[in-house]
Design a protein around this motif. Structure first.
Motif, mmCIF file in Angstrom:
data_model
loop_
_atom_site.group_PDB
_atom_site.id
_atom_site.type_symbol
_atom_site.label_atom_id
_atom_site.label_comp_id
_atom_site.label_asym_id
_atom_site.label_seq_id
_atom_site.Cartn_x
_atom_site.Cartn_y
_atom_site.Cartn_z
ATOM 1 N N ARG A 156 13.766 13.167 168.605
ATOM 2 C CA ARG A 156 14.390 14.404 167.654
ATOM 3 C C ARG A 156 13.611 14.745 168.439
ATOM 4 O O ARG A 156 14.471 16.835 168.603
ATOM 5 C CB ARG A 156 13.650 14.145 166.448
ATOM 6 C CG ARG A 156 13.984 14.703 165.694
ATOM 7 C CD ARG A 156 13.842 14.701 163.706
ATOM 8 N NE ARG A 156 11.875 14.443 164.273
ATOM 9 C CZ ARG A 156 11.521 12.775 163.567
ATOM 10 N NH1 ARG A 156 12.621 11.957 163.706
ATOM 11 N NH2 ARG A 156 10.053 12.378 164.352
ATOM 12 N N ALA A 165 -10.697 17.789 175.720
ATOM 13 C CA ALA A 165 -9.868 16.842 174.759
ATOM 14 C C ALA A 165 -9.604 17.326 173.645
ATOM 15 O O ALA A 165 -7.873 17.053 173.255
ATOM 16 C CB ALA A 165 -11.218 15.801 174.268
ATOM 17 N N TYR A 207 -5.571 15.945 174.235
ATOM 18 C CA TYR A 207 -4.839 14.983 172.783
ATOM 19 C C TYR A 207 -4.987 15.299 171.834
ATOM 20 O O TYR A 207 -4.176 14.783 171.466
ATOM 21 C CB TYR A 207 -6.412 14.015 172.546
ATOM 22 C CG TYR A 207 -7.099 13.153 174.725
ATOM 23 C CD1 TYR A 207 -6.169 12.188 174.477
ATOM 24 C CD2 TYR A 207 -8.023 12.824 175.009
ATOM 25 C CE1 TYR A 207 -5.855 11.515 176.144
ATOM 26 C CE2 TYR A 207 -8.186 12.753 176.007
ATOM 27 C CZ TYR A 207 -7.482 11.988 176.362
ATOM 28 O OH TYR A 207 -7.878 11.454 177.572
ATOM 29 N N GLU A 208 -5.909 16.449 171.194
ATOM 30 C CA GLU A 208 -5.886 16.590 169.842
ATOM 31 C C GLU A 208 -4.612 18.068 169.727
ATOM 32 O O GLU A 208 -3.948 18.881 169.015
ATOM 33 C CB GLU A 208 -6.882 17.245 169.726
ATOM 34 C CG GLU A 208 -7.775 16.070 169.526
ATOM 35 C CD GLU A 208 -9.549 16.785 169.310
ATOM 36 O OE1 GLU A 208 -10.010 18.119 168.360
ATOM 37 O OE2 GLU A 208 -10.298 16.178 169.323
ATOM 38 N N ILE A 233 9.697 -5.721 172.522
ATOM 39 C CA ILE A 233 10.765 -5.422 171.348
ATOM 40 C C ILE A 233 12.657 -6.239 171.188
ATOM 41 O O ILE A 233 13.169 -5.975 170.638
ATOM 42 C CB ILE A 233 11.439 -4.223 171.096
ATOM 43 C CG1 ILE A 233 11.593 -3.401 173.003
ATOM 44 C CG2 ILE A 233 9.748 -2.841 171.560
ATOM 45 C CD1 ILE A 233 12.887 -1.837 172.825
ATOM 46 N N PHE A 254 9.680 0.613 176.946
ATOM 47 C CA PHE A 254 9.582 0.095 175.971
ATOM 48 C C PHE A 254 9.154 -1.806 176.644
ATOM 49 O O PHE A 254 9.437 -2.288 177.350
ATOM 50 C CB PHE A 254 10.967 -0.822 175.479
ATOM 51 C CG PHE A 254 11.642 0.440 174.529
ATOM 52 C CD1 PHE A 254 10.896 0.938 173.352
ATOM 53 C CD2 PHE A 254 13.365 0.420 174.943
ATOM 54 C CE1 PHE A 254 11.667 1.950 172.831
ATOM 55 C CE2 PHE A 254 13.640 1.781 174.739
ATOM 56 C CZ PHE A 254 12.721 2.789 173.900
ATOM 57 N N GLU A 272 0.982 2.833 180.472
ATOM 58 C CA GLU A 272 -0.324 2.147 179.913
ATOM 59 C C GLU A 272 -0.397 2.566 177.533
ATOM 60 O O GLU A 272 -0.813 2.076 177.244
ATOM 61 C CB GLU A 272 -1.228 3.138 180.300
ATOM 62 C CG GLU A 272 -2.097 2.241 180.945
ATOM 63 C CD GLU A 272 -3.230 2.689 182.151
ATOM 64 O OE1 GLU A 272 -3.190 3.542 181.310
ATOM 65 O OE2 GLU A 272 -3.267 2.645 183.487
ATOM 66 N N ASP A 273 1.015 3.164 177.938
ATOM 67 C CA ASP A 273 0.932 3.437 176.181
ATOM 68 C C ASP A 273 1.614 3.220 175.461
ATOM 69 O O ASP A 273 2.539 3.215 174.720
ATOM 70 C CB ASP A 273 0.916 4.828 175.654
ATOM 71 C CG ASP A 273 -0.487 5.412 176.293
ATOM 72 O OD1 ASP A 273 -1.602 5.150 175.996
ATOM 73 O OD2 ASP A 273 -1.055 6.017 177.148
ATOM 74 N N GLU A 286 3.969 6.998 170.712
ATOM 75 C CA GLU A 286 4.892 6.026 170.182
ATOM 76 C C GLU A 286 6.015 5.104 169.968
ATOM 77 O O GLU A 286 6.945 4.824 169.945
ATOM 78 C CB GLU A 286 3.617 4.672 169.700
ATOM 79 C CG GLU A 286 2.109 4.506 170.664
ATOM 80 C CD GLU A 286 1.506 4.151 169.603
ATOM 81 O OE1 GLU A 286 1.857 3.188 168.081
ATOM 82 O OE2 GLU A 286 0.569 3.690 170.400
ATOM 83 N N ASN A 287 6.139 6.654 168.966
ATOM 84 C CA ASN A 287 8.079 6.384 168.883
ATOM 85 C C ASN A 287 8.770 6.528 169.023
ATOM 86 O O ASN A 287 9.015 8.640 169.409
ATOM 87 C CB ASN A 287 7.493 7.455 166.894
ATOM 88 C CG ASN A 287 8.889 7.157 166.329
ATOM 89 O OD1 ASN A 287 9.662 6.624 167.143
ATOM 90 N ND2 ASN A 287 9.101 7.353 164.953
ATOM 91 N N PRO A 288 9.893 6.300 169.302
ATOM 92 C CA PRO A 288 10.763 7.349 170.874
ATOM 93 C C PRO A 288 12.126 7.640 169.591
ATOM 94 O O PRO A 288 12.509 8.220 170.075
ATOM 95 C CB PRO A 288 11.136 5.920 170.910
ATOM 96 C CG PRO A 288 11.229 4.720 169.958
ATOM 97 C CD PRO A 288 9.669 4.489 169.403
ATOM 98 N N VAL A 289 11.669 7.554 168.089
ATOM 99 C CA VAL A 289 12.693 8.426 167.296
ATOM 100 C C VAL A 289 11.614 9.714 167.508
ATOM 101 O O VAL A 289 13.437 10.550 167.749
ATOM 102 C CB VAL A 289 12.600 8.064 166.117
ATOM 103 C CG1 VAL A 289 13.493 8.532 165.531
ATOM 104 C CG2 VAL A 289 13.223 5.972 166.177
ATOM 105 N N SER A 290 10.839 9.648 167.025
ATOM 106 C CA SER A 290 10.193 10.725 167.533
ATOM 107 C C SER A 290 10.594 11.913 168.549
ATOM 108 O O SER A 290 10.918 13.093 168.773
ATOM 109 C CB SER A 290 8.899 11.033 167.243
ATOM 110 O OG SER A 290 8.178 12.186 167.692
ATOM 111 N N LYS A 308 0.644 9.905 174.307
ATOM 112 C CA LYS A 308 0.538 9.066 173.402
ATOM 113 C C LYS A 308 1.758 8.738 172.638
ATOM 114 O O LYS A 308 1.517 8.358 171.222
ATOM 115 C CB LYS A 308 -1.054 8.266 172.565
ATOM 116 C CG LYS A 308 -1.872 8.486 174.044
ATOM 117 C CD LYS A 308 -3.012 8.131 173.456
ATOM 118 C CE LYS A 308 -4.328 7.981 174.508
ATOM 119 N NZ LYS A 308 -5.165 7.759 174.417
ATOM 120 N N ARG A 337 -5.535 16.647 184.145
ATOM 121 C CA ARG A 337 -6.720 17.218 185.637
ATOM 122 C C ARG A 337 -5.564 17.077 186.670
ATOM 123 O O ARG A 337 -4.810 16.511 187.033
ATOM 124 C CB ARG A 337 -7.621 16.257 185.600
ATOM 125 C CG ARG A 337 -8.235 15.981 183.695
ATOM 126 C CD ARG A 337 -9.264 15.221 184.387
ATOM 127 N NE ARG A 337 -9.792 14.469 183.007
ATOM 128 C CZ ARG A 337 -10.080 13.389 182.412
ATOM 129 N NH1 ARG A 337 -9.306 12.477 182.629
ATOM 130 N NH2 ARG A 337 -11.013 13.364 181.146
#
Lengths: 256, 663
Positions: B561, B470, B474-475, B585, B581, B660-661, B554-558, B552, B536
């Protein structure tokens, strides 16, 4: 130092004001609209979220752990094999949040966008919102808020004056129906609207179209009557509005 | 106005009724007769063209004619001969020439009659066979009262095209000839540059209105879709019929003409997967151009794909291309940057797996190693793997193509051209960078786990290590949102670029590093155990130049960048950042402008290539369940758009999983 509780920050928001924006969702709302699609925005406190669609019920998160941040929730936040557990509600200082929001400044400048405070209800954290907005203005970033308008006129005006743009909901014109479906009277909302319409600040009115409740001919006509020729956007009912309730152990009560 | 009768005829595949089995395999006969591969190619071409000449069909209202009724011809070499050839040669893909951009227009300008005079006998035979095929279409046109078609075919392909319609018909004949020969995935190039003179001529002479020109172009675009189901690559849709529009010319001016606009408009109206539109842009491109491109994205075709002249042209010059050639770049079948008319490049000859290099590096280190040791080991493994890929490629051999040679002034293109550079994809870059970032954080900085603990967990596919999995998955810092991981994007691309720098291939060309993945994002991932980014075993990497699917973000700007932090000119073989997208949108009056601004942001940030998809996961799931309702539903795979329902389930599932995300 002013701090606030934020339950989400969404970049590339296209429907929350001019240009490409980042929308900050502030936790806590004074209304209880039956159709609310952001249930995690209602309570002002951090809440556990378990994404129901991805949860495989392996039970690993229910085994007690020793992580200090997991203790208030009685679940382990750091073990889910599908990444479905999180906490909605993160505390930020105004400075830390502003710093995070600066990241997308180039795209704000290029698209005429900026930052929108939404929620929940941003006016429940008005001091925090004003502080962040002030920091953003220092960097010439455009700010907006998306509000239900249910706040004391003093708070409403003070915060709206800090913004470059205001998006305000008028959901129901009839005070009785408003009370019935949102839990609160709309007197103060309409008073705040009248001030907004006269203060010279650019604004937009929004009405969510809830079948049989807000989308009735009478209601829409009455709202038109109140708002005159103000810019008015009617938002189609989000058929997925109930989707997130299960994640927070909450129940969606609006009948379809 | 679209010719709906013709459109329906083609999309409902009514013309498939005329399809017949292909010509019989003659490889053994050819071998017995002692024929050279070039002789066999010419013979097969002539035989197939003669068969097609027996079966001409002009569809209702069709203005740009020629249609295949035979599937692709059988191999001209026997399996035994291939075995012999493979002993001494590296064979790329099927061994037939692919993925280059020939000079269609050279023939359109000269006509077959003049071309025949300078052609070698094998190529001249192909011209004769094509002429006979066109003559049979002309007779069919006369027989069915299509005087307009007969008139055009009286002029082309024997004589140079003079009008826009003749030029389009001629282009179709040449393009058809390439497929008939068995060359594949050869691209259209800078169509608005090449064809504008004929359109200009007709408009100026007052013999064509813009509306008539649009109708002709629609007919021409439809012609790319008549036979395309035969041109299967990995899946249907992977057929390389890519068209480039816009961009800088060698004199520094930018192309944007009536034909550019007409192509975008036509593509959006037809909503078919071919031709695949690419747009060349730069920091000076006005927002209105991106808006027009975004209108096309909204249609859901998975194109246009954008290329940034500000990055690509200087990158090509730095790699040794002449400035005027670099200015004329186009894309190969998917996205590799190639030079039309003068290149015989193999832009997809291999692929380097970043996660494989990270895996080897991690396993080579002791627990006492520090972060610097890890970085050095990764660079070493990239160098070693790149060298292994390059060393495998020697004495590349292609089946000669006498018809294709005509588009290169008669030279045997199989032996090479002015540019003979080879390109290597870079697979799984976000998996590699995220893995290094996770190791930096948890192993070297926080010392939460040792290297050997992580390796043991990877070998166990993280069984019993849920907390580690995890954290890694994820983290941990991720490309697209955390600078720590982005720094490894920079590191890995630099290492890859350095590993190829200065190396020559044995055709005298250089090696180019890229950011594409093609199908390797599945294959390379399948060959690897779990990785230190928490992926995995059996989970694919992200396709092309993209962030990890389980990050995950979600921000395409990020994402933009982060992914523009590397110097993309150093890995400029090609390979787009892909953003997906949800199609919602595009709701709202100014959504087109806002999405267009995002594309502009990417270009101005120094991005090299971008591709956007508008998708709706619910529709994809419904299409999987009810394919009959969604025959025209289009999705983008890696460098090509395809009809969703024609894809194998594995590909369908991957497309759905990617969503999915999605925001």
């Amino acid at each position: 130092m002013t701090t606030g509780i934020v339950f989400d920050i969404k970049g590339f928001a296209l429907h929350d004001g001019p240009g490409i924006r980042t929308t900050v969702f502030l936790k806590g709302c004074p209304l209880r609209c039956l159709w609310c699609h952001n249930p995690e925005g209602l309570s002002p406190f951090p809440q556990l979220s378990v994404k129901q669609t991805a949860c495989r019920h392996c039970g690993k998160c229910t085994v007690p752990c020793s992580h200090p941040d997991c203790q208030p929730f009685g679940r382990c936040l750091h073990i889910c094999p599908s990444g479905c557990i999180s906490v909605a509600g993160t505390a930020y200082t105004a400075e830390a949040l502003a710093e995070k929001l600066y990241a997308d400044r180039d795209v704000f400048a290029m698209s005429g966008g900026g930052v929108t405070f939404s929620g929940g209800e941003p006016l429940l954290q008005a001091d925090f919102v004003c502080a962040v907005s002030g920091l953003l203005h220092r960097e010439e970033i455009h700010t907006a808020m998306e509000t239900c308008g249910y706040a004391s006129p003093n708070v409403f005006r003070r915060t709206a004056e800090q913004m470059d743009f205001v998006i305000m909901d008028i959901k129901l014109a009839d005070p009785v129906l408003h009370k019935q479906y949102t839990g609160a009277d709309n007197g103060v909302i309409l008073e705040n609207f009248r001030w907004l319409a006269s203060c010279g600040k650019p604004y937009e009115i929004r009405t969510p179209l809830i079948p049989g409740i807000t989308d009735t001919e009478e209601n829409l006509a009455a709202i038109r009557n109140i708002i005159g020729d103000s810019k008015w956007e009617k938002l189609p009912y989000n058929t997925l509005a109930g989707a997130k309730y299960g994640n927070f152990g909450m129940e969606y009560t609006l009948e379809k | 106005m679209i010719n709906r009768t013709l459109y329906t005829f083609i999309t409902e595949q009514k013309h498939h009724a005329w399809r017949r089995p292909s010509v019989p395999s003659r490889a053994a006969e050819y071998a017995d007769a002692g024929m050279t591969p070039a002789q066999r190619m010419s013979a097969r071409f002539c035989e197939m063209a003669a068969e097609e000449a027996k079966n001409p069909h002009i569809l209702p209202g069709q203005k740009i004619v020629l249609m295949r009724t035979l599937p692709n011809g059988p191999d001209v070499l026997t399996p035994g001969e291939w075995e012999e050839i493979r002993k001494d040669h590296f064979i790329h893909e099927s061994g037939y020439i692919s993925n280059i951009c020939p000079d269609h227009i050279s023939l359109v300008k000269t006509g077959f009659k003049a071309a025949r005079e300078n052609a070698d006998p094998l190529s001249a035979a192909c011209l004769d066979a094509m002429s006979a095929l066109c003559a049979s279409y002309r007779e069919e046109a006369l027989r069915t009262g299509r005087v307009d078609v007969a008139e055009v075919l009286a002029k082309v392909p024997e004589y140079p095209a003079e009008t826009f319609r003749e030029a389009l018909q001629f282009f179709r004949i040449v393009h058809y000839g390439l497929w008939l020969e068995g060359d594949y995935h050869n691209t259209v190039g800078r169509f608005d540059v090449y064809m504008m003179p004929w359109l200009r001529h007709d408009l100026d002479a007052g013999i064509l209105t813009m509306t008539e020109a649009e109708e002709l172009l629609e007919d021409f675009f439809l012609s790319f879709n008549i036979d395309s189901d035969m041109y299967t690559g990995i899946q249907q849709g992977d057929n390389g019929q890519s068209m480039m529009l816009g961009g800088r010319l060698p004199d520094g001016t930018n192309v944007w003409n009536e034909l550019t606009e007409m192509c975008l408009k036509t593509s959006g109206e037809l909503k078919l997967i071919d031709p695949k539109i690419n747009l060349r842009v730069s920091k000076d491109t006005p927002l209105s151009v991106y808006e027009k491109g975004t209108e096309l994205t909204k249609v859901g075709l998975g194109f246009p794909q954008y290329s940034n002249d500000d990055v690509v042209i200087p990158a090509l010059v730095k790699l040794g291309y002449d400035p005027e050639d670099a200015a004329n770049y186009t894309v190969a079948a998917c996205w590799e940057f190639i030079i039309p008319k003068v290149g015989m490049e193999i832009a997809n000859i291999g692929a380097l797996s970043y996660p494989l290099c990270v895996d080897r590096a991690v396993r080579a280190l002791e627990d006492s190693a520090d972060l610097q040791d890890l970085k050095i080991a990764v660079a070493r493994e990239i160098r070693t793997e790149a060298a292994a890929i390059m060393d495998k490629v020697h004495d590349v051999w292609f089946v000669p193509s006498p018809f294709l040679n005509l588009l290169y002034g008669g030279r045997n293109i199989a032996d090479g051209a002015k540019y003979n550079n080879f390109g290597i994809h870079g697979t799984g870059i976000s998996c590699g960078a995220d893995s290094l970032a996770a190791l930096e954080k948890y192993v070297f900085t926080e010392k939460r786990w040792t290297l050997s603990q992580v390796v043991a967990a990877m070998d166990n596919n993280f069984e019993g290590e849920d907390e580690m999995c995890a954290a890694l998955r994820y983290e941990a810092p991720k490309c697209g949102r955390d600078d720590l991981a982005d720094r490894y994007l920079v590191y890995l691309t630099e290492a890859f670029s350095c590993a190829l720098a200065g190396r020559k291939n044995d055709r005298g060309g250089i090696w180019r590093a890229g950011t594409g993945s093609a199908m390797f994002y599945l294959w390379h991932a399948a060959a690897l155990p779990a990785s230190p980014d928490g992926r995995r075993k059996d989970e694919p990497f992200a396709a092309n130049y993209s962030v990890s699917i389980f990050a995950k973000i979600e921000n395409p700007v990020s994402v933009i960048r982060s992914l523009t932090k590397p110097d993309l000119a150093k890995v400029c073989n090609g390979g787009p950042l892909t953003l997906e997208f949800h199609d919602k949108i595009f709701a709202g009056e100014d959504a087109i402008t806002k999405v267009a601004s995002l594309v502009q942001y990417f270009i101005r940030s120094g991005g090299h290539q971008l591709q956007l998809n508008a998708v709706n996961r619910d529709r994809l799931l419904d299409a999987q369940a009810n394919p009959e309702k969604y025959r025209q539903l289009i999705v983008r795979i890696w460098g090509w758009s395809a009809y969703f329902c024609e894809l194998d389930k594995e590909f369908q599932d991957h497309v759905i999983r990617r969503q999915e995300d999605v925001i």
